[in-house]
Each structure stands twice: as structure tokens, then as C-alpha cells.
Design a protein around this motif. Structure first.
Motif, PDB file in Angstrom:
ATOM      1  N   GLU A  55      50.971  26.302  26.811  1.00  0.00           N
ATOM      2  CA  GLU A  55      51.560  25.697  28.033  1.00  0.00           C
ATOM      3  C   GLU A  55      52.988  25.231  27.762  1.00  0.00           C
ATOM      4  OE1 GLU A  55      47.380  23.628  29.506  1.00  0.00           O
ATOM      5  OE2 GLU A  55      49.080  22.342  29.010  1.00  0.00           O
ATOM      6  N   LEU A  56      53.137  24.620  26.587  1.00  0.00           N
ATOM      7  CA  LEU A  56      54.457  24.082  26.223  1.00  0.00           C
ATOM      8  C   LEU A  56      55.481  25.206  26.088  1.00  0.00           C
ATOM      9  CD1 LEU A  56      56.045  21.558  25.331  1.00  0.00           C
ATOM     10  CD2 LEU A  56      55.246  21.982  23.002  1.00  0.00           C
ATOM     11  N   ILE A  57      55.084  26.278  25.419  1.00  0.00           N
ATOM     12  CA  ILE A  57      56.008  27.400  25.228  1.00  0.00           C
ATOM     13  C   ILE A  57      56.325  28.049  26.571  1.00  0.00           C
ATOM     14  CG2 ILE A  57      56.264  29.691  24.181  1.00  0.00           C
ATOM     15  CD1 ILE A  57      54.719  28.586  21.755  1.00  0.00           C
ATOM     16  N   GLU A  58      55.318  28.138  27.409  1.00  0.00           N
ATOM     17  CA  GLU A  58      55.578  28.756  28.712  1.00  0.00           C
ATOM     18  C   GLU A  58      56.580  27.915  29.522  1.00  0.00           C
ATOM     19  OE1 GLU A  58      52.201  29.883  31.019  1.00  0.00           O
ATOM     20  OE2 GLU A  58      53.479  30.234  32.780  1.00  0.00           O
ATOM     21  N   ALA A  59      56.427  26.597  29.442  1.00  0.00           N
ATOM     22  CA  ALA A  59      57.309  25.730  30.245  1.00  0.00           C
ATOM     23  C   ALA A  59      58.692  25.590  29.635  1.00  0.00           C
ATOM     24  CB  ALA A  59      56.678  24.347  30.404  1.00  0.00           C
ATOM     25  N   LEU A  75      57.313  15.258  27.013  1.00  0.00           N
ATOM     26  CA  LEU A  75      56.508  14.543  28.008  1.00  0.00           C
ATOM     27  C   LEU A  75      56.478  15.366  29.290  1.00  0.00           C
ATOM     28  CD1 LEU A  75      55.079  11.759  28.573  1.00  0.00           C
ATOM     29  CD2 LEU A  75      57.232  11.054  29.649  1.00  0.00           C
ATOM     30  N   ARG A  76      55.279  15.659  29.756  1.00  0.00           N
ATOM     31  CA  ARG A  76      55.171  16.320  31.063  1.00  0.00           C
ATOM     32  C   ARG A  76      54.878  15.245  32.113  1.00  0.00           C
ATOM     33  NH1 ARG A  76      50.186  19.967  32.535  1.00  0.00           N
ATOM     34  NH2 ARG A  76      49.428  17.897  33.042  1.00  0.00           N
ATOM     35  N   ILE A  77      55.737  15.186  33.123  1.00  0.00           N
ATOM     36  CA  ILE A  77      55.592  14.175  34.181  1.00  0.00           C
ATOM     37  C   ILE A  77      55.171  14.905  35.448  1.00  0.00           C
ATOM     38  CG2 ILE A  77      56.807  12.403  35.517  1.00  0.00           C
ATOM     39  CD1 ILE A  77      58.974  12.596  33.152  1.00  0.00           C
ATOM     40  N   THR A  78      54.003  14.583  35.945  1.00  0.00           N
ATOM     41  CA  THR A  78      53.554  15.207  37.200  1.00  0.00           C
ATOM     42  C   THR A  78      53.624  14.152  38.298  1.00  0.00           C
ATOM     43  OG1 THR A  78      52.044  16.544  35.885  1.00  0.00           O
ATOM     44  CG2 THR A  78      51.718  16.576  38.266  1.00  0.00           C
ATOM     45  N   CYS A  79      54.538  14.376  39.256  1.00  0.00           N
ATOM     46  CA  CYS A  79      54.747  13.401  40.329  1.00  0.00           C
ATOM     47  C   CYS A  79      53.589  13.473  41.315  1.00  0.00           C
ATOM     48  CB  CYS A  79      56.039  13.710  41.079  1.00  0.00           C
ATOM     49  SG  CYS A  79      57.456  13.782  40.002  1.00  0.00           S
ATOM     50  N   GLY A  96      53.126  16.564  43.158  1.00  0.00           N
ATOM     51  CA  GLY A  96      52.787  17.766  42.387  1.00  0.00           C
ATOM     52  C   GLY A  96      53.942  18.353  41.601  1.00  0.00           C
ATOM     53  N   GLU A  97      55.146  17.832  41.847  1.00  0.00           N
ATOM     54  CA  GLU A  97      56.307  18.352  41.116  1.00  0.00           C
ATOM     55  C   GLU A  97      56.184  18.003  39.630  1.00  0.00           C
ATOM     56  OE1 GLU A  97      60.626  17.172  41.902  1.00  0.00           O
ATOM     57  OE2 GLU A  97      59.887  17.951  43.816  1.00  0.00           O
ATOM     58  N   GLU A  98      56.594  18.938  38.778  1.00  0.00           N
ATOM     59  CA  GLU A  98      56.481  18.701  37.337  1.00  0.00           C
ATOM     60  C   GLU A  98      57.846  18.631  36.683  1.00  0.00           C
ATOM     61  OE1 GLU A  98      54.263  21.697  35.324  1.00  0.00           O
ATOM     62  OE2 GLU A  98      52.350  20.840  35.911  1.00  0.00           O
ATOM     63  N   HIS A  99      58.015  17.708  35.755  1.00  0.00           N
ATOM     64  CA  HIS A  99      59.242  17.643  34.963  1.00  0.00           C
ATOM     65  C   HIS A  99      58.827  17.619  33.496  1.00  0.00           C
ATOM     66  CE1 HIS A  99      61.462  16.570  38.586  1.00  0.00           C
ATOM     67  NE2 HIS A  99      60.477  15.744  38.846  1.00  0.00           N
ATOM     68  N   TRP A 100      59.573  18.340  32.690  1.00  0.00           N
ATOM     69  CA  TRP A 100      59.285  18.360  31.253  1.00  0.00           C
ATOM     70  C   TRP A 100      60.448  17.700  30.535  1.00  0.00           C
ATOM     71  CZ3 TRP A 100      54.858  20.894  29.184  1.00  0.00           C
ATOM     72  CH2 TRP A 100      54.071  21.549  30.149  1.00  0.00           C
ATOM     73  N   MET A 101      60.143  16.638  29.800  1.00  0.00           N
ATOM     74  CA  MET A 101      61.215  15.883  29.148  1.00  0.00           C
ATOM     75  C   MET A 101      61.059  15.971  27.628  1.00  0.00           C
ATOM     76  SD  MET A 101      61.992  11.816  29.528  1.00  0.00           S
ATOM     77  CE  MET A 101      62.464  11.913  31.219  1.00  0.00           C
TER      78      MET A 101
END
Ligand code: GSH
Length: 181
Positions: free
Chosen positions: A141-145, A154-158, A161-166
Motif C-alpha cells: 500500500e505504501l509503495i503504491e501511494a 502517516l496516512r490521514i483519512t479525513c 474520505g480524502e487521503e493524505h500521506w505525510m
């Protein structure tokens, strides 16, 4: 929905429209670079008064996006009201950041990850820990994102449903610390 915030945005946009019209009276308001002018005017009140957390380029993007959506979906509606809804949906600070779902991609023994997990413990936050070596699915999942497997991330799911990867341990810690203020 934070109706007070929405009302403040509408009022601020109306004030900006007036100021812009005065500044561009010679062209009767015509200004092909209006999003830049608006962002210059709005940056301080949005970030310091209303608690938005974005860079000027993101504000310009939000303005342009709101304009495109307005033209495409509801050109006859009152634009400050329409824009305020767009800002609330897409750009507004979370009303309660704890409602964002947080997952930390990490692995046991990674020193940068340990700094972040220690911060999570200290702050008492609810963050799902996803060890990328214990579970190959997490690594995939990490490599795909992100295109790479560097951790911590850190994956932030609002709530919408919006996702942010920090990435970057320091940035993640800063974000987590702000989320408990
Ligand atoms: N500057 C980064 C450094 C992250 C880092 O170097 N992570 C190492 C593990 S401690 C890593 O994932 N290395 C493997 C890779 O980059 O694929 C941070 O502070 O988060």
C-alpha cells in the motif's frame, strides 16, 4: 458543519470582492490574475483569523477550483455562498482533527519511526500502527501511494474520505502535536 466559519468565509469573500473591484475600477473589475490577487488579500485572514492551514499556492488552487465548479455546476448561484461551501468541503481545517483516521506505516527497529511512536504514546493519540515487515500488504500500500517504502509515513483519512500521506518524522510529529491543541 461549522456554520459560524462558513458565515465568516462568505463575509470575507464579499469584502474581498469589494476591495478587488476598487483596485481594478479602471477595468471594471476585469483581472485575468484575480486568484493571485484574492489569495494575497485572503491569506492572512484565512490562516490567522479562521484557522486554515495552507500555503498561498493551495489557496490559489482552492479559489480556481471553486470558480470552475461554480461555473460548471451552479453559475446562477451567489458565488461567495458557493465558494464558502467548496472551501468548507475541500480546504477547511478539520473541526476535530481527532476525527481524522490516522495510520502510521513503520517498522520495528527504525529509529525515525520510534521517534514518532514515542510521540504518539506521549500525546495519547489513537493511531493504527502498520508494520510494513509484519504485513507485506501494508508495504505494498505504501509503495503504491508513495512510490517507495521509506518510513515513517502517516496516512490521514479525513471524514470526507480524502487521503493524505505525510512523510518525514519531524513533519509527522508537528502535525500530531498540532492535532491535540
Ligand atoms: N528523513 C526521514 C528519514 C526516514 C528514513 O531514513 N527511514 C528509513 C528507516 S529508519 C527507511 O525507511 N529506509 C528504507 C528506504 O528508504 O526504503 C524521516 O525523518 O522520516
Amino acid at each position: 458543519m461549522n456554520t459560524e466559519l462558513r458565515t465568516n468565509i462568505v463575509e470575507l469573500l464579499r469584502e474581498t470582492e469589494r476591495a478587488h473591484h476598487e483596485a481594478f475600477a479602471a477595468t471594471d473589475g476585469a483581472d485575468p490574475d484575480w486568484p493571485i490577487w484574492y489569495a494575497d488579500y485572503l491569506m492572512q485572514p484565512f490562516t490567522q483569523r479562521l484557522g486554515f492551514d495552507f500555503h498561498k499556492s493551495q489557496l490559489i488552487y482552492c479559489l480556481m477550483n471553486a470558480d470552475l465548479e461554480h461555473q460548471a455546476r451552479s453559475p446562477d448561484s451567489d458565488w461567495p455562498e458557493f465558494y464558502a461551501d467548496q472551501f468548507m468541503d475541500r480546504c477547511a481545517p478539520s473541526e476535530s482533527p481527532e476525527e481524522d483516521k490516522l495510520a502510521l506505516y513503520h517498522y520495528y527497529g527504525c529509529p525515525f519511526c520510534s521517534m514518532v511512536t514515542a510521540g504518539i504514546d506521549r500525546l495519547g493519540l489513537d493511531v493504527e500502527l502498520r508494520d510494513i515487515f509484519e504485513n507485506p500488504q501494508y508495504r505494498a500500500e505504501l509503495i503504491e501511494a508513495r512510490g517507495r517504502a521509506t518510513v515513517p509515513v502517516l496516512r490521514i483519512t479525513c471524514p470526507n474520505g480524502e487521503e493524505h500521506w505525510m512523510s518525514e518524522s519531524r513533519d509527522i510529529l508537528d502535525y500530531l502535536e498540532k492535532s491535540v491543541v
